[in-house]
Each structure stands twice: as C-alpha cells, then as structure tokens.
Scaffold this active site. Sequence first.
Site, PDB file in Angstrom:
ATOM      1  N   TYR A 135      -5.076   9.637  -2.406  1.00 24.98           N
ATOM      2  CA  TYR A 135      -5.383  10.566  -1.310  1.00 24.98           C
ATOM      3  C   TYR A 135      -6.577  11.466  -1.646  1.00 24.98           C
ATOM      4  CZ  TYR A 135      -0.972   9.420   1.044  1.00 24.98           C
ATOM      5  OH  TYR A 135       0.060   8.774   1.685  1.00 24.98           O
ATOM      6  N   LYS A 190       4.238   1.309  -9.603  1.00 28.25           N
ATOM      7  CA  LYS A 190       3.917  -0.079  -9.253  1.00 28.25           C
ATOM      8  C   LYS A 190       3.153  -0.627 -10.454  1.00 28.25           C
ATOM      9  CE  LYS A 190       3.879  -3.444  -6.228  1.00 28.25           C
ATOM     10  NZ  LYS A 190       5.092  -4.171  -5.838  1.00 28.25           N
ATOM     11  N   ASP A 222       8.680  -0.862  -4.408  1.00 25.42           N
ATOM     12  CA  ASP A 222       9.297  -1.724  -3.389  1.00 25.42           C
ATOM     13  C   ASP A 222      10.814  -1.752  -3.564  1.00 25.42           C
ATOM     14  OD1 ASP A 222       8.488  -2.878  -5.768  1.00 25.42           O
ATOM     15  OD2 ASP A 222       7.970  -4.829  -4.925  1.00 25.42           O
ATOM     16  N   ASP A 246       4.919  10.200  -0.427  1.00 30.54           N
ATOM     17  CA  ASP A 246       4.754  10.466   1.000  1.00 30.54           C
ATOM     18  C   ASP A 246       5.695   9.557   1.799  1.00 30.54           C
ATOM     19  OD1 ASP A 246       3.751  11.164   3.450  1.00 30.54           O
ATOM     20  OD2 ASP A 246       1.720  10.430   3.115  1.00 30.54           O
ATOM     21  N   ASP A 250       9.878  10.480   3.355  1.00 32.18           N
ATOM     22  CA  ASP A 250      10.227  10.358   4.783  1.00 32.18           C
ATOM     23  C   ASP A 250      11.404   9.402   4.969  1.00 32.18           C
ATOM     24  OD1 ASP A 250       8.328  12.107   5.709  1.00 32.18           O
ATOM     25  OD2 ASP A 250       7.589  10.747   7.262  1.00 32.18           O
TER      26      ASP A 250
END
Length: 362
Positions: A135, A190, A222, A246, A250
């Site tokens: 980001y 990851k 994942d 992020d 959620d």
Amino acid sequence: MKIAVLPGDGIGTEIVAEAVKVLDVLDLPFEMESALVGGAAYEAHGHPLPEATLKLAMDSDAVLFGAVGDWKYDKLDRPMRPEQAILGLRKHMGLFANFRPAICYPELVGASSLKPEIISGLDILIIRELTGDIYFGQPRGRRVATDGHFPGAEEAFDTMRYSKPEIVRIAHVAFQAARKRNKKVTSVDKANVLETFQFWKDVVTEVHAEYPDVELEHMYVDNAAMQLVRAPKKFDVVVTGNMFGDILSDEASMLTGSIGMLPSASLNTKNQGLYEPSHGSAPDIAGQGIANPLATILSAAMMLRFSLNQPDAAARIETAVSSVLASGLRTTDIWSEGTTKVGTREMGDAVVAAITKTITKG
Ligand code: NAD
C-alpha cells in the site's frame, strides 16, 4: 487528557454523537475538541485533512473518528478524496498497529451468517501492520512494459516491501497482546510465493525467541481465509501485513454478525491512537437515524483502555453494551424476530442509561 473528535461524513456524525454522549456521562477529566475531516472538510476548507484538523489530532492523546467518504466524491483527484484523510492521519501520527477485535456477543449469535456452534464464544484479535507493505511501497505507477508477457503494452505496478524494524515492532505488539490473552499468535504470510513474506516469517520467528511463553504458528494467507470461516475459534491473536490484514479483518468482522458492532484502534509507539468503527460512512443509510452506534461506542472504550489509561471506565462501557444487548434492543442491522428495533439515538441513550445505573449502584 485531550481527545480530538473527528466525526467525518455520512453516518459518522450520527454515531460519534452517541459515543460522545457515552464519554460525557463517565465524567472523566478529559477535554474533547471537534474538527471537520473527510468530505465535510473538503466542502468547508477545500482539503479532506486541513492543517488545523491534523494539528488537533497530533496534539491530542487520542482521536475518536467516525467515518469518511461518499460516492459523490469519487470523481475528485485522489489526494482530495475523503479517504485520503485517514491515510494522512496514519502517516503523520505513525499509526503502525491496527487492532481489530472480533467478539461474538452471545445475544448476537443468530445475526452471523455462520452456524452458531462455529462462532458462539468467538473472541479473536486481528493485528494488522498499517504503514508498510504494497500500500505504501515505492515505486508504483503506470508505464509501458519492457519485459513480461506483453512487452510494449501499457501496465501498472506496485511495490511490496517490509523493512526488518517494521516487522520487529508489529511482532512485539502481537506477542505482548497475546500474553494478555490466550498466549497464541498466528502469523499470516505468503512465504511460499513472496520474498517479502518469507522475510516476514523469518523476522517474526526471530522475535518469538523473546516470548517463550507464547505459542507461535505460521499460516499462509489463503489457508487463513479458509480457517477463519471453518474454525475461527482456533485463533487467538492473528498478526499480518497491511494488505492481508485489510482483507482478513473484514472477513473476521462478518463472523460476528454485523460490521456495525466492530471497533478498532490504530496505535503508534507512544500509545497515541486513532479509534474508529471498522465500517465506513454508509451513505446508503446516512441521515435516517438507523445506523448502529455500538462499534463507535466500543471504539471509545478501546480508547479509554489503550491511550487514556482508564481501564475501569472502558469495562463500564463494555458491560453496559452487553446489558443493552441482553435487554433485547437492536438496531436494524442486528435485529431479529423477538427483539426490539431501535434507532441510533435510542441505542446510545440505552447505553448511557445502563452506565448511569452502574454509577448509581457503585
Ligand atoms: P460501509 O462500511 O460504509 O457500508 C457497507 C454496508 O454496511 C452498507 O450497507 C451500510 O449501510 C452497512 N453499515 C455500515 N456501517 C453500519 C452501521 N454502523 N450500522 C448499520 N449498517 C452499517 O462501506 P461502503 O458502502 O463500501 O463504503 C461507503 C463509503 O465509506 C465509501 O466512500 C468508502 O470509501 C468509505 N469508507 C470509509 C472508511 C473509513 O472511514 N474508515 C472505511 C471503509 C469505507
């Protein structure tokens, strides 16, 4: 102690008013000062994060934030969009650690889309690194590709990067938080594909040596996304980078039924923090008086605990919220058959009344 109150846009003004009412009734020695932020600030001062608002936030012990944004600002240049105000506050205040607890209240088990046995008793904490990763990494942009599958074609690119100190400090935050809970940290990465996250994994493992009393497990993102809906209660503290955090936070928020219930805190190294609900400005229901103010009220409780050193007052708010839910009051987002539907203001009033009752008793 000073609190900067930044309601923002949409339902932000409605829900922050309720949190302020709750803080007022506690009668604690702090000063609250309000300022415009987001679209409201853009309309009044031509910038989503005016100089005066930023100064107020920087000079305060904590910021109580509502939400910013509205679809009508989508055509503005990116630096002028309301959402840039949050990125600016994070950057200038150095808010690198984002805490999002996902707690399923017994009374709301039925509001989740998951089976009751999967989420009943859920109490997990997602810690997201907030100032690094893809980001913020440079360079980024658009260009004509010189290699890859389509040399000569237009392409866009971003840069994923983490420095060792950035990973070290968020790892300490996670291990220390776990020490106050069930002493387990799941570090999500990851590492099988990304160099940045192999490094993340190595550094978290190194920091773990200082916390032998805390269990550490590593999980690919994942798999973590899958386990969060399969067996979320297996987690205690989850720590991860900005982008994975992020998305996963959620996902975790929906386990509990409604995003209208979820508080969040973003802290810097001095425990100065920005406290806000996990949701946005909900333009679809703004001005109707039906938004759930509980995520913001619970964010105010986190503020009292983390930045203002008032754990008793924080607990008083949390107990009041539980008792209001137990009494059957619900805003539209968490309403179900057999409960009583109330608006934003009535919900805030009920929390205030529940606190007043404990003060009178105490
Ligand atoms: P949103 O979180 O605002 O709304 C998603 C859905 O949840 C909507 O149906 C909304 O009505 C509902 N909802 C959200 N909060 C609620 C509450 N307290 N009570 C009841 N229902 C609630 O997300 P969105 O619609 O994708 O975004 C709307 C605007 O908010 C956009 O401009 C977006 O950029 C902005 N946004 C801001 C923040 C922030 O300020 N931190 C975060 C996310 C989105």
